[in-house]
Design a protein around this motif. Structure first.
Motif, PDB file in Angstrom:
ATOM      1  N   TYR A  76       0.830  -1.209   0.000  1.00 55.81           N
ATOM      2  CA  TYR A  76       0.000   0.000   0.000  1.00 55.81           C
ATOM      3  C   TYR A  76       0.862   1.254   0.000  1.00 55.81           C
ATOM      4  N   ALA A  77       1.900   1.249   0.837  1.00 55.42           N
ATOM      5  CA  ALA A  77       2.757   2.434   0.958  1.00 55.42           C
ATOM      6  C   ALA A  77       3.495   2.708  -0.355  1.00 55.42           C
ATOM      7  N   ALA A  78       4.021   1.656  -0.985  1.00 53.40           N
ATOM      8  CA  ALA A  78       4.801   1.839  -2.212  1.00 53.40           C
ATOM      9  C   ALA A  78       3.935   2.347  -3.371  1.00 53.40           C
ATOM     10  N   ILE A  79       2.780   1.721  -3.567  1.00 53.40           N
ATOM     11  CA  ILE A  79       1.912   2.137  -4.678  1.00 53.40           C
ATOM     12  C   ILE A  79       1.377   3.541  -4.439  1.00 53.40           C
ATOM     13  N   PHE A 165      -6.239   6.349  -0.345  1.00 53.78           N
ATOM     14  CA  PHE A 165      -4.956   6.837   0.167  1.00 53.78           C
ATOM     15  C   PHE A 165      -4.431   7.990  -0.689  1.00 53.78           C
ATOM     16  N   VAL A 166      -4.476   7.827  -1.994  1.00 49.44           N
ATOM     17  CA  VAL A 166      -3.984   8.869  -2.897  1.00 49.44           C
ATOM     18  C   VAL A 166      -4.807  10.140  -2.738  1.00 49.44           C
ATOM     19  N   HIS A 167      -6.116   9.987  -2.620  1.00 46.35           N
ATOM     20  CA  HIS A 167      -6.982  11.146  -2.427  1.00 46.35           C
ATOM     21  C   HIS A 167      -6.673  11.861  -1.115  1.00 46.35           C
ATOM     22  N   LEU A 168      -6.410  11.105  -0.067  1.00 50.48           N
ATOM     23  CA  LEU A 168      -6.213  11.696   1.256  1.00 50.48           C
ATOM     24  C   LEU A 168      -4.847  12.346   1.424  1.00 50.48           C
ATOM     25  N   TYR A 169      -3.810  11.786   0.785  1.00 47.63           N
ATOM     26  CA  TYR A 169      -2.447  12.179   1.137  1.00 47.63           C
ATOM     27  C   TYR A 169      -1.645  12.835   0.016  1.00 47.63           C
ATOM     28  N   LEU A 171      -1.836  15.840  -1.103  1.00 50.01           N
ATOM     29  CA  LEU A 171      -1.454  17.209  -0.736  1.00 50.01           C
ATOM     30  C   LEU A 171      -0.170  17.230   0.093  1.00 50.01           C
ATOM     31  N   PHE A 172       0.081  16.166   0.864  1.00 55.37           N
ATOM     32  CA  PHE A 172       1.301  16.100   1.654  1.00 55.37           C
ATOM     33  C   PHE A 172       2.539  15.949   0.767  1.00 55.37           C
ATOM     34  N   MET A 173       2.335  15.579  -0.482  1.00 51.14           N
ATOM     35  CA  MET A 173       3.431  15.542  -1.439  1.00 51.14           C
ATOM     36  C   MET A 173       3.518  16.849  -2.212  1.00 51.14           C
ATOM     37  N   VAL A 174       2.372  17.463  -2.483  1.00 48.86           N
ATOM     38  CA  VAL A 174       2.364  18.705  -3.254  1.00 48.86           C
ATOM     39  C   VAL A 174       3.055  19.829  -2.495  1.00 48.86           C
ATOM     40  N   VAL A 175       2.737  19.988  -1.227  1.00 53.23           N
ATOM     41  CA  VAL A 175       3.211  21.148  -0.448  1.00 53.23           C
ATOM     42  C   VAL A 175       4.733  21.231  -0.385  1.00 53.23           C
ATOM     43  N   PRO A 176       5.455  20.194   0.071  1.00 50.09           N
ATOM     44  CA  PRO A 176       6.921  20.330   0.142  1.00 50.09           C
ATOM     45  C   PRO A 176       7.588  20.458  -1.220  1.00 50.09           C
ATOM     46  N   ILE A 215      10.890  16.377  -2.384  1.00 53.42           N
ATOM     47  CA  ILE A 215      10.382  15.040  -2.671  1.00 53.42           C
ATOM     48  C   ILE A 215      10.584  14.121  -1.474  1.00 53.42           C
ATOM     49  N   MET A 216      11.741  14.243  -0.816  1.00 52.23           N
ATOM     50  CA  MET A 216      12.025  13.387   0.315  1.00 52.23           C
ATOM     51  C   MET A 216      11.123  13.702   1.498  1.00 52.23           C
ATOM     52  N   ILE A 217      10.873  14.989   1.745  1.00 54.08           N
ATOM     53  CA  ILE A 217       9.963  15.357   2.837  1.00 54.08           C
ATOM     54  C   ILE A 217       8.563  14.831   2.555  1.00 54.08           C
ATOM     55  N   GLY A 218       8.080  14.997   1.322  1.00 53.23           N
ATOM     56  CA  GLY A 218       6.776  14.467   0.962  1.00 53.23           C
ATOM     57  C   GLY A 218       6.717  12.955   1.076  1.00 53.23           C
ATOM     58  N   THR A 219       7.799  12.291   0.696  1.00 52.21           N
ATOM     59  CA  THR A 219       7.864  10.835   0.806  1.00 52.21           C
ATOM     60  C   THR A 219       7.744  10.382   2.247  1.00 52.21           C
ATOM     61  N   ILE A 220       8.444  11.070   3.146  1.00 50.37           N
ATOM     62  CA  ILE A 220       8.378  10.714   4.564  1.00 50.37           C
ATOM     63  C   ILE A 220       6.961  10.904   5.088  1.00 50.37           C
ATOM     64  N   PHE A 221       6.321  12.011   4.725  1.00 55.05           N
ATOM     65  CA  PHE A 221       4.943  12.252   5.155  1.00 55.05           C
ATOM     66  C   PHE A 221       4.018  11.137   4.675  1.00 55.05           C
ATOM     67  N   VAL A 222       4.072  10.844   3.383  1.00 49.47           N
ATOM     68  CA  VAL A 222       3.143   9.878   2.799  1.00 49.47           C
ATOM     69  C   VAL A 222       3.376   8.477   3.362  1.00 49.47           C
TER      70      VAL A 222
END
Length: 288
Positions: A76-79, A165-169, A171-176, A215-222
């Motif tokens: 789930y996390a990877a996809i 998951f994609v719908h919910l999270y 934005l946590f990738m967009v912002v950083p 990208i790394m900050i967003g990755t950690i968040f997601v």
């Protein structure tokens, strides 16, 4: 009042950092220490025995279900990471380099935050009537002649879980990523263009390397959010699938707190190892 010259500087530093250190100790370190302690206790049918024992960890690592659930969690996390990275990078790139007006950038960025004005559960449940067997998606596909009968895998499946998951999270990738792209010196892009680089080369050799901290900050968040989530998997899979968070939730519902604490400790260590590996590739201190 300025401190006297006789006051050691390190004591002044400790005095300044002590309030924050106290808050961290009470609200972060102490709860984690309590979870680790409870993970070594024993649980019977009627009570919890505060005895030091490795039984919970032995049962956890000897169960085939544990490895299956952890593998499902990583899947789930990877996809979700791949999907959110693709969408998040595209949206951030459009806002940073194709929208020239600062006012429009702010307006469109705020538009991305509109879904966060409602509860996560409401946004997640809103997919159910859309993806159901008699939902909007199947009705449209049948009316267009794409399919002859409703698709059962749209809802209560891994597809619906990852979609939520994609719908919910995302934005946590967009912002950083957007924040990092806005800091890129535009003269570097102009220099690359003057040197004969085309758009794809500028994107791959200039923008992407300079965007790696975001990208790394967003990755950690997601990754941390997806690996710790349990309610999304429960609702969107129709209780037909599970991840580690769901495993912990089930143990708590059965009052098996030591077992739940042991699973939580293993999950915490796993997440910290993943973050540690990621931080070896990119120095995110430049963004903090």
């Amino acid at each position: 009042m300025r401190p006297s010259s006789d006051t050691p500087r390190h004591w002044i530093s400790w005095a300044m950092v002590s309030p924050l250190a106290l808050v961290m100790a009470i609200f972060l370190i102490l709860p984690i220490a309590m979870i680790v302690t409870v993970s070594f206790w024993q649980a019977t049918e009627w009570s919890i025995v505060p005895a030091f024992d490795f039984e919970n960890y032995q049962f956890l690592f000897s169960s085939a279900v544990t490895y299956k659930v952890f593998l499902n969690t990583f899947k789930y996390a990877a996809i979700t990471w791949v999907c959110t990275l693709g969408i998040g990078f595209t949206v951030a790139y459009f806002l940073a380099f194709h929208v020239r007006s600062l006012a429009w950038q702010i307006a469109l960025f705020l538009l991305c935050t509109i879904p966060f004005w409602t509860s996560n559960i409401i946004r997640m449940i809103s997919w159910i009537p859309f993806l159901g067997r008699n939902g909007i998606a199947n009705s449209v596909l049948i009316s267009w002649g794409v399919i002859d009968e409703p698709l059962d895998w749209l809802l209560f499946s891994d597809f619906s879980v990852i979609l939520a998951f994609v719908h919910l999270y995302t934005l946590f990738m967009v912002v950083p990523i957007f924040n990092t792209m806005m800091r890129i010196d535009r003269s570097l892009i102009e220099a690359a263009r003057d040197a004969g680089a085309n758009g794809a080369q500028i994107l791959w050799h200039v923008i992407v390397p300079l965007t790696k901290p975001g990208i790394m900050i967003g990755t950690i968040f997601v990754l941390t959010l997806v690996m710790g989530d349990f309610i999304t998997v429960r609702f969107m899979s129709g209780s037909q699938s599970a991840n580690v968070g769901r495993l912990i939730s089930n143990d708590i519902a059965l009052l098996q707190y030591p077992s739940a604490a042991a699973t939580a400790v293993v999950l915490l260590i796993t997440v910290l190892l993943v973050i540690g590996i990621l931080l070896r590739f990119v120095d995110i201190r430049k963004e903090l």
